[in-house]
Design an enzyme around this catalytic site. Structure first.
Site, PDB file in Angstrom:
ATOM      1  CB  ILE A 251      58.551 -33.948  54.124  1.00 59.90           C
ATOM      2  CG1 ILE A 251      57.233 -34.034  53.342  1.00 59.90           C
ATOM      3  CG2 ILE A 251      59.604 -34.915  53.589  1.00 59.90           C
ATOM      4  CD1 ILE A 251      57.362 -33.725  51.864  1.00 59.90           C
TER       5      ILE A 251
ATOM      6  CE1 TYR B 225      53.097 -41.044  48.162  1.00 57.33           C
ATOM      7  CE2 TYR B 225      51.810 -42.058  49.906  1.00 57.33           C
ATOM      8  CZ  TYR B 225      52.932 -42.021  49.109  1.00 57.33           C
ATOM      9  OH  TYR B 225      53.899 -42.986  49.253  1.00 57.33           O
TER      10      TYR B 225
ATOM     11  CG  PHE C  98      58.684 -38.735  43.717  1.00 58.43           C
ATOM     12  CD1 PHE C  98      58.440 -39.116  45.021  1.00 58.43           C
ATOM     13  CD2 PHE C  98      58.428 -37.424  43.337  1.00 58.43           C
ATOM     14  CE1 PHE C  98      57.940 -38.216  45.944  1.00 58.43           C
ATOM     15  CE2 PHE C  98      57.931 -36.513  44.255  1.00 58.43           C
ATOM     16  CZ  PHE C  98      57.684 -36.913  45.562  1.00 58.43           C
ATOM     17  CG  ASP C  99      55.859 -43.151  46.685  1.00 60.40           C
ATOM     18  OD1 ASP C  99      55.418 -44.233  46.237  1.00 60.40           O
ATOM     19  OD2 ASP C  99      56.069 -42.957  47.887  1.00 60.40           O
TER      20      ASP C  99
ATOM     21  CE1 TYR D  70      62.266 -37.001  52.251  1.00 59.63           C
ATOM     22  CE2 TYR D  70      61.120 -36.209  50.297  1.00 59.63           C
ATOM     23  CZ  TYR D  70      61.184 -37.048  51.398  1.00 59.63           C
ATOM     24  OH  TYR D  70      60.156 -37.937  51.635  1.00 59.63           O
TER      25      TYR D  70
ATOM     26  CG  PHE E 236      53.164 -34.676  47.598  1.00 59.18           C
ATOM     27  CD1 PHE E 236      53.287 -36.058  47.551  1.00 59.18           C
ATOM     28  CD2 PHE E 236      54.263 -33.927  47.982  1.00 59.18           C
ATOM     29  CE1 PHE E 236      54.487 -36.671  47.865  1.00 59.18           C
ATOM     30  CE2 PHE E 236      55.465 -34.529  48.308  1.00 59.18           C
ATOM     31  CZ  PHE E 236      55.575 -35.914  48.246  1.00 59.18           C
TER      32      PHE E 236
END
Length: 153
Positions: A102, A69, A82-83, A128, A145
């Site tokens: 999530i 991802y 962010f990731d 979140y 994502f």
């Protein structure tokens, strides 16, 4: 009729070439519409678009899955990544459908076949929430994502 004027019917190869060209163009247009299909919005507000549809099994709640991802804030491909498991070269494994990730991920993964690559637009209510994650994800953020289901362990 002017004897120097040529008609398309006088040149069967030209007619065949035009027919082939039309077929190629129609094929390209249909492929383009498949790869740029509209997003589907679920009852919960999750939006997804399959980039590649896999042919493998669909995980059930409780199955351990392996994914690659990348996650962004604001939009896909934005500078606010962010990731990314892809960047680390290390797939992420988790138990699907039981609240280990999530809510938007649980919902999306349980509807994917192994081999599927899907874009997700996850509202904060499925991510979140209003609190976010300190210093990484602001409260109320919509997350973007690109997720690929690699396997079910």
């Amino acid at each position: 009729d002017n004897p120097n004027t040529q008609h398309q019917s006088d040149h069967p190869q030209a007619t065949t070439s035009m027919s082939s060209l039309r077929l190629v163009l129609l094929t390209l247009l249909s492929i383009s519409s498949i790869t740029h299909a509209a997003y589907i919005t679920t009852k919960s507000g999750l939006q997804f678009q399959d980039l590649i549809e896999g042919t493998g099994q669909i995980p059930k709640a409780g199955d351990n899955v392996r994914v690659h991802y990348t996650g962004w804030l604001n939009s896909f491909e934005s500078s606010k990544k962010f990731d990314s498991s892809r960047d680390r070269g290390q797939p992420f494994s988790f138990q699907a459908g039981v609240g280990r990730v999530i809510k938007g991920w649980d919902e999306a993964i349980l509807g994917m076949k192994v081999g599927t690559r899907r874009r997700l637009v996850i509202p904060s209510t499925l991510a979140y929430g209003s609190s976010g994650i300190n210093g990484v994800i602001p409260g109320g953020a919509t997350l973007y994502f690109d997720v690929e289901l690699l396997g079910i362990n």
